[in-house]
Design a protein around this motif. Structure first.
Motif, PDB file in Angstrom:
ATOM      1  N   VAL A 145      32.895 -14.910 -10.231  1.00 46.84           N
ATOM      2  CA  VAL A 145      33.990 -15.764  -9.776  1.00 46.84           C
ATOM      3  C   VAL A 145      34.994 -14.954  -8.960  1.00 46.84           C
ATOM      4  CG1 VAL A 145      35.914 -17.197 -10.542  1.00 46.84           C
ATOM      5  CG2 VAL A 145      33.705 -17.391 -11.668  1.00 46.84           C
ATOM      6  N   LEU A 146      35.269 -13.750  -9.400  1.00 49.33           N
ATOM      7  CA  LEU A 146      36.174 -12.886  -8.646  1.00 49.33           C
ATOM      8  C   LEU A 146      35.659 -12.642  -7.233  1.00 49.33           C
ATOM      9  CD1 LEU A 146      37.068 -10.194 -11.341  1.00 49.33           C
ATOM     10  CD2 LEU A 146      38.561 -11.966 -10.446  1.00 49.33           C
ATOM     11  N   TRP A 147      34.371 -12.373  -7.113  1.00 47.32           N
ATOM     12  CA  TRP A 147      33.810 -12.116  -5.794  1.00 47.32           C
ATOM     13  C   TRP A 147      33.734 -13.378  -4.944  1.00 47.32           C
ATOM     14  CZ3 TRP A 147      33.733  -7.763  -3.421  1.00 47.32           C
ATOM     15  CH2 TRP A 147      33.664  -6.572  -4.133  1.00 47.32           C
ATOM     16  N   MET A 148      33.498 -14.525  -5.553  1.00 45.28           N
ATOM     17  CA  MET A 148      33.520 -15.777  -4.794  1.00 45.28           C
ATOM     18  C   MET A 148      34.846 -15.963  -4.075  1.00 45.28           C
ATOM     19  SD  MET A 148      31.781 -18.718  -7.134  1.00 45.28           S
ATOM     20  CE  MET A 148      30.133 -18.537  -7.808  1.00 45.28           C
ATOM     21  N   VAL A 149      35.920 -15.683  -4.780  1.00 47.50           N
ATOM     22  CA  VAL A 149      37.249 -15.884  -4.215  1.00 47.50           C
ATOM     23  C   VAL A 149      37.595 -14.787  -3.212  1.00 47.50           C
ATOM     24  CG1 VAL A 149      39.704 -16.039  -4.764  1.00 47.50           C
ATOM     25  CG2 VAL A 149      38.021 -17.127  -6.258  1.00 47.50           C
ATOM     26  N   ASP A 150      37.317 -13.552  -3.530  1.00 41.53           N
ATOM     27  CA  ASP A 150      37.877 -12.430  -2.773  1.00 41.53           C
ATOM     28  C   ASP A 150      36.972 -11.861  -1.694  1.00 41.53           C
ATOM     29  OD1 ASP A 150      40.344 -12.393  -4.054  1.00 41.53           O
ATOM     30  OD2 ASP A 150      39.566 -11.216  -5.710  1.00 41.53           O
ATOM     31  N   VAL A 151      35.686 -12.161  -1.713  1.00 43.67           N
ATOM     32  CA  VAL A 151      34.806 -11.540  -0.732  1.00 43.67           C
ATOM     33  C   VAL A 151      35.131 -12.031   0.675  1.00 43.67           C
ATOM     34  CG1 VAL A 151      32.951 -13.270  -0.859  1.00 43.67           C
ATOM     35  CG2 VAL A 151      32.406 -10.894  -0.294  1.00 43.67           C
ATOM     36  N   TYR A 152      35.637 -13.242   0.786  1.00 45.08           N
ATOM     37  CA  TYR A 152      35.978 -13.772   2.113  1.00 45.08           C
ATOM     38  C   TYR A 152      37.084 -12.940   2.766  1.00 45.08           C
ATOM     39  CZ  TYR A 152      37.819 -17.048   5.607  1.00 45.08           C
ATOM     40  OH  TYR A 152      38.265 -17.622   6.770  1.00 45.08           O
ATOM     41  N   ALA A 153      38.217 -12.792   2.073  1.00 47.64           N
ATOM     42  CA  ALA A 153      39.322 -12.011   2.625  1.00 47.64           C
ATOM     43  C   ALA A 153      38.954 -10.541   2.774  1.00 47.64           C
ATOM     44  CB  ALA A 153      40.560 -12.152   1.740  1.00 47.64           C
ATOM     45  N   LEU A 204      24.846 -25.919   1.642  1.00 47.07           N
ATOM     46  CA  LEU A 204      23.937 -26.949   1.142  1.00 47.07           C
ATOM     47  C   LEU A 204      22.741 -26.339   0.423  1.00 47.07           C
ATOM     48  CD1 LEU A 204      23.966 -29.397   4.183  1.00 47.07           C
ATOM     49  CD2 LEU A 204      25.009 -29.774   1.927  1.00 47.07           C
ATOM     50  N   ALA A 205      22.377 -25.126   0.812  1.00 50.35           N
ATOM     51  CA  ALA A 205      21.245 -24.457   0.172  1.00 50.35           C
ATOM     52  C   ALA A 205      21.672 -23.523  -0.948  1.00 50.35           C
ATOM     53  CB  ALA A 205      20.455 -23.667   1.216  1.00 50.35           C
ATOM     54  N   ALA A 206      22.972 -23.434  -1.222  1.00 47.67           N
ATOM     55  CA  ALA A 206      23.469 -22.529  -2.268  1.00 47.67           C
ATOM     56  C   ALA A 206      23.264 -23.165  -3.636  1.00 47.67           C
ATOM     57  CB  ALA A 206      24.950 -22.226  -2.039  1.00 47.67           C
ATOM     58  N   ASP A 207      22.381 -22.567  -4.430  1.00 49.99           N
ATOM     59  CA  ASP A 207      22.078 -23.106  -5.755  1.00 49.99           C
ATOM     60  C   ASP A 207      22.426 -22.137  -6.877  1.00 49.99           C
ATOM     61  OD1 ASP A 207      20.208 -21.222  -5.166  1.00 49.99           O
ATOM     62  OD2 ASP A 207      18.454 -22.467  -5.599  1.00 49.99           O
ATOM     63  N   GLY A 208      23.210 -21.102  -6.572  1.00 46.48           N
ATOM     64  CA  GLY A 208      23.607 -20.133  -7.582  1.00 46.48           C
ATOM     65  C   GLY A 208      24.843 -19.376  -7.146  1.00 46.48           C
ATOM     66  N   PRO A 209      25.479 -18.672  -8.058  1.00 45.94           N
ATOM     67  CA  PRO A 209      26.690 -17.913  -7.702  1.00 45.94           C
ATOM     68  C   PRO A 209      26.464 -16.893  -6.597  1.00 45.94           C
ATOM     69  CG  PRO A 209      26.429 -18.054 -10.087  1.00 45.94           C
ATOM     70  CD  PRO A 209      25.162 -18.572  -9.501  1.00 45.94           C
ATOM     71  N   GLU A 210      25.309 -16.220  -6.630  1.00 48.37           N
ATOM     72  CA  GLU A 210      25.044 -15.211  -5.610  1.00 48.37           C
ATOM     73  C   GLU A 210      24.995 -15.824  -4.218  1.00 48.37           C
ATOM     74  OE1 GLU A 210      23.198 -15.756  -8.248  1.00 48.37           O
ATOM     75  OE2 GLU A 210      23.425 -13.987  -9.537  1.00 48.37           O
ATOM     76  N   ALA A 211      24.423 -17.021  -4.117  1.00 47.37           N
ATOM     77  CA  ALA A 211      24.340 -17.692  -2.820  1.00 47.37           C
ATOM     78  C   ALA A 211      25.727 -18.080  -2.318  1.00 47.37           C
ATOM     79  CB  ALA A 211      23.445 -18.929  -2.927  1.00 47.37           C
ATOM     80  N   VAL A 212      26.605 -18.533  -3.213  1.00 44.43           N
ATOM     81  CA  VAL A 212      27.965 -18.878  -2.799  1.00 44.43           C
ATOM     82  C   VAL A 212      28.711 -17.635  -2.334  1.00 44.43           C
ATOM     83  CG1 VAL A 212      30.166 -19.849  -3.563  1.00 44.43           C
ATOM     84  CG2 VAL A 212      28.028 -20.880  -4.320  1.00 44.43           C
ATOM     85  N   ILE A 213      28.522 -16.527  -3.021  1.00 47.70           N
ATOM     86  CA  ILE A 213      29.158 -15.275  -2.602  1.00 47.70           C
ATOM     87  C   ILE A 213      28.661 -14.872  -1.221  1.00 47.70           C
ATOM     88  CG2 ILE A 213      29.358 -12.813  -3.115  1.00 47.70           C
ATOM     89  CD1 ILE A 213      29.174 -13.569  -6.101  1.00 47.70           C
ATOM     90  N   ALA A 214      27.355 -15.014  -0.968  1.00 47.64           N
ATOM     91  CA  ALA A 214      26.802 -14.675   0.346  1.00 47.64           C
ATOM     92  C   ALA A 214      27.378 -15.583   1.430  1.00 47.64           C
ATOM     93  CB  ALA A 214      25.283 -14.783   0.305  1.00 47.64           C
ATOM     94  N   VAL A 215      27.524 -16.874   1.126  1.00 44.08           N
ATOM     95  CA  VAL A 215      28.112 -17.803   2.097  1.00 44.08           C
ATOM     96  C   VAL A 215      29.549 -17.406   2.411  1.00 44.08           C
ATOM     97  CG1 VAL A 215      28.933 -20.178   2.383  1.00 44.08           C
ATOM     98  CG2 VAL A 215      26.607 -19.747   1.574  1.00 44.08           C
ATOM     99  N   ARG A 216      30.308 -17.072   1.380  1.00 44.17           N
ATOM    100  CA  ARG A 216      31.695 -16.673   1.602  1.00 44.17           C
ATOM    101  C   ARG A 216      31.787 -15.371   2.407  1.00 44.17           C
ATOM    102  NH1 ARG A 216      36.401 -19.253   0.836  1.00 44.17           N
ATOM    103  NH2 ARG A 216      37.346 -17.545  -0.357  1.00 44.17           N
ATOM    104  N   ALA A 217      30.867 -14.448   2.162  1.00 46.88           N
ATOM    105  CA  ALA A 217      30.860 -13.207   2.936  1.00 46.88           C
ATOM    106  C   ALA A 217      30.561 -13.489   4.406  1.00 46.88           C
ATOM    107  CB  ALA A 217      29.830 -12.240   2.351  1.00 46.88           C
TER     108      ALA A 217
END
Length: 329
Positions: free
Chosen positions: A46-54, A92-105
């Protein structure tokens, strides 16, 4: 278009672009509880989901700004639109936390291509100092509005739609910006850019990744430093010693200072460290140690829905944008 109307129309494209980039820094705050319920990430994810973008955005600003000077600022800007829109659709293809982190990156990469290009294009579009000051005031105000609009728009979308809508809203905006940028913005580049410091650019990004990793993992451990965290901190200090890296570090430091100002009101070392990282963990009563943003916890105690939570934070950021616009008039 190089006339007066063309310049201000081009500024509209640039302002909307920076609005969307800044909006994505805050829109996830409201969507985070829904993402947690759907994907069950652990606390670090969760921390990386939020902060990896910035983090990615700040780490690449200097490097991609230098690339735009050589490759072409409009070309880099339009490429940023394409990357940002593609990354938003990829959710749309993100089915796990790792995928969301990759999208945010990937969104951070697109944002880092857009942000420096907009400022460079303003300097090129408005050679007159008075007009340029007004244009910069509009740009600054739109950035502040983006921070205010993120929670409100996120709450509005999540009232009716899935949390993925917080990402997909960027797709049509980036599609329109791609076409408008081609029609309204002139190409420009630095005729004598000088030598590109590739090692310094690599160190700036790697150093900031290591720095944030060390701070966050120290906070998760209650202020304790294990071997990996300590090594990451030492590497960050060494990498950020270069002049190019220090420029990027100042951009990241501005975000951290806002959190530090609130951290002083907490009591105890653990409270200070966790507030510095921006989150409170409640491992005692949640099975996966899931985390909540401080303002989200307050909104839950007040029994606010997502849209109401967004409205609580929106007006304060909007007032900040008005002050910035008045300052540049």
């Amino acid at each position: 278009m190089t006339g007066s109307r063309g310049r201000w129309a081009g500024l509209a494209v640039l302002s909307v672009s920076v609005l969307v980039v800044v909006m994505d820094m805050t829109v996830l705050n409201v969507a985070l509880p829904a993402i947690t319920e759907d994907l069950w990430p652990d606390a670090v994810q969760v921390l990386w989901m939020v902060d990896v973008y910035a983090l990615v955005l700040a780490g690449l600003l200097v490097t991609l700004g230098a690339l735009g000077d050589r490759w072409g600022r409009r070309r880099l800007l339009r490429s940023g639109f394409a990357v940002f829109g593609t990354a938003s659709a990829a959710v749309l293809a993100a089915d796990g936390p790792e995928a969301v982190i990759a999208v945010r990156a990937l969104l951070g990469v697109g944002g880092a291509m857009i942000m420096p290009s907009t400022l460079s294009m303003i300097r090129h579009l408005f050679p007159d100092p008075r007009e340029r000051a007004t244009a910069l005031g509009v740009w600054t105000a739109m950035a502040a509005v983006g921070g205010a609009l993120g929670p409100v728009l996120g709450g509005l979308l999540l009232e009716r739609l899935s949390w993925r809508a917080a990402f997909l809203v960027n797709v049509p905006v980036m599609a329109v910006a791609l076409v408008a940028g081609l029609l309204l913005l002139p190409e420009s580049r630095n005729p004598a850019p000088g030598r590109w410091d590739v090692p310094g650019a690599v160190l700036s990004f790697a150093g900031m990744v290591a720095l944030v990793y060390a701070v966050k993992h120290a906070g998760a451990g209650g202020g304790a430093f294990d071997g990996v965290t300590l090594s990451a901190g030492v590497f960050a200090v060494a990498a950020l010693a270069t002049s190019v890296a220090m420029t990027g570090t100042l951009l990241l430091l501005a975000q951290w200072l806002q959190l530090v100002g609130r951290a002083g009101r907490d009591r105890g070392r653990l409270g200070r460290v966790r507030r510095l990282t921006g989150y409170w963990a409640d491992e005692s009563d949640r099975p996966y140690g899931s985390v909540r943003l401080p303002h989200s916890a307050r909104h839950q105690r007040l029994r606010l829905d997502r849209l109401q939570a967004g409205r609580v934070r929106g007006p304060r950021r909007l007032r900040r944008g008005r002050r910035q616009l008045r300052r540049h008039r």
